[in-house]
Design an enzyme around this catalytic site. Structure first.
Site, PDB file in Angstrom:
ATOM      1  N   SER A  61      53.685   0.648   0.490  1.00  0.00           N
ATOM      2  CA  SER A  61      54.260   0.589  -0.856  1.00  0.00           C
ATOM      3  C   SER A  61      53.457   1.431  -1.836  1.00  0.00           C
ATOM      4  CB  SER A  61      54.355  -0.860  -1.343  1.00  0.00           C
ATOM      5  OG  SER A  61      53.099  -1.493  -1.319  1.00  0.00           O
ATOM      6  N   GLU A  62      52.138   1.531  -1.663  1.00  0.00           N
ATOM      7  CA  GLU A  62      51.332   2.448  -2.473  1.00  0.00           C
ATOM      8  C   GLU A  62      50.150   2.984  -1.699  1.00  0.00           C
ATOM      9  OE1 GLU A  62      53.405   0.425  -5.926  1.00  0.00           O
ATOM     10  OE2 GLU A  62      52.260  -0.432  -4.262  1.00  0.00           O
ATOM     11  N   THR A  63      49.731   4.173  -2.115  1.00  0.00           N
ATOM     12  CA  THR A  63      48.481   4.778  -1.659  1.00  0.00           C
ATOM     13  C   THR A  63      47.676   5.147  -2.898  1.00  0.00           C
ATOM     14  OG1 THR A  63      49.424   5.620   0.410  1.00  0.00           O
ATOM     15  CG2 THR A  63      47.449   6.730  -0.423  1.00  0.00           C
ATOM     16  N   HIS A  92      47.165  -4.120  -5.506  1.00  0.00           N
ATOM     17  CA  HIS A  92      46.662  -4.261  -4.140  1.00  0.00           C
ATOM     18  C   HIS A  92      45.979  -2.987  -3.667  1.00  0.00           C
ATOM     19  CE1 HIS A  92      50.287  -2.163  -2.594  1.00  0.00           C
ATOM     20  NE2 HIS A  92      49.627  -2.039  -1.460  1.00  0.00           N
TER      21      HIS A  92
END
Length: 299
Positions: A61-63, A92
């Protein structure tokens, strides 16, 4: 602090070349739980298109990308990308990045310069088992009542009705770095049964600038269960959402449910097989919310 202040050629003391992508799962001590995040400790040579391409390839979902930094000062410039677009803030991935840096630099305080402002992060490593935890301090968090048109469109996309909501916890748009619509389910079974219109909800969220829809169920005054649809990031659901947890702390304070310093537990990811535990510390006076969780390498 501007990017020119940083030593762009030595973000964390790593050698130059193609950046390595680390993978961590945040808000868990089990790689099979929590929310996976990509971490790039040296993204100084990457432009926006390259960071977006890496985030899409990683598929989480994210980096988080460290675009500049000073390891001796423990201060870093950070940007976040989902597989579809840049995200102003991600909890997160912040926790995952902080743990990765703590493992490399040692435990202690860090400061991240993000698109939403300065985010202090405290890290600690348990000497007994080597597990690392991080506590981020959000920008000031707050919320406002959701407008009827915002609520109606969201309920339609979720296939929920007003009767599915907990009347004691009214719908609000909450902010803790970015905006999230908070909807409280009347029952645990309603929260567990999530089958929504992906494109329809994404359209509603883009129209109003929301990052996730933070669906919660109150088990007790100090324990909530949560689910976070994230279609605007190309992800059906987030197993743990630190930014939404920070916003939720502001929501609880706005409603007057927090009148003294309180610690709230948020259990997320259970219904998708990736259980996550987030802890938020909220005070009645301080507008900021502290979000705590662990992170472990994947693979």
């Amino acid at each position: 602090m501007t990017s020119d202040t940083y030593d762009k050629n030595n973000v964390t003391g790593m050698s130059s070349g193609a950046p390595a992508v680390l993978r961590y799962s945040a808000f868990t001590d089990d790689p099979e739980g929590g929310n996976p995040a990509g971490v790039v400790l040296d993204a100084s040579a990457l432009d926006d298109a390259a960071m977006l391409a890496i985030a899409a390839e990683v598929g989480y979902s994210e980096t988080a990308f460290v675009t500049a930094g000073d390891a001796s000062a423990r201060r870093f410039q950070v940007r976040y990308f989902s597989p579809l677009a840049e995200v102003a803030f991600c909890g997160h991935a912040t926790v995952a990045l902080a743990v990765a840096l703590a493992e490399q630099l040692g435990a202690g305080d860090l400061l991240f310069d993000t698109p939403v402002g300065e985010i202090p992060v405290a890290t600690a490593i348990d000497p007994a088992d080597g597990t690392a935890r991080a506590t981020l301090t959000s920008v000031p968090a707050h919320s406002r009542a959701a407008a009827p048109r915002e609520l109606d469109a969201t309920l339609e996309a979720l296939h929920w009705s007003v009767d599915d909501l907990d009347a004691a916890l009214p719908p609000h748009v909450a902010f803790g770095g970015n905006e999230h619509l908070v909807l409280a389910a009347a029952s645990r079974s309603r929260l567990a049964d999530l089958d929504y219109d992906f494109d329809g909800l994404a359209d509603v969220m883009r129209r109003h600038g929301w990052t996730t829809v933070h669906l919660v169920w109150r088990e007790s005054p100090y324990l909530f269960h949560a689910r976070d649809p994230f279609p605007v990031g190309g992800v059906v659901e987030d197993p743990a959402t630190g930014a939404a947890a920070a916003a939720f702390g502001g929501y609880l304070r706005t409603l007057g449910l927090i009148t003294a310093p309180s610690t709230i537990g948020i259990r997320q990811g259970e219904d998708m097989g990736r259980p996550s535990d987030l802890r938020i510390d909220v005070s009645a006076e301080d507008g900021r919310v502290r979000v705590t969780g662990g992170a472990v390498p994947i693979g």
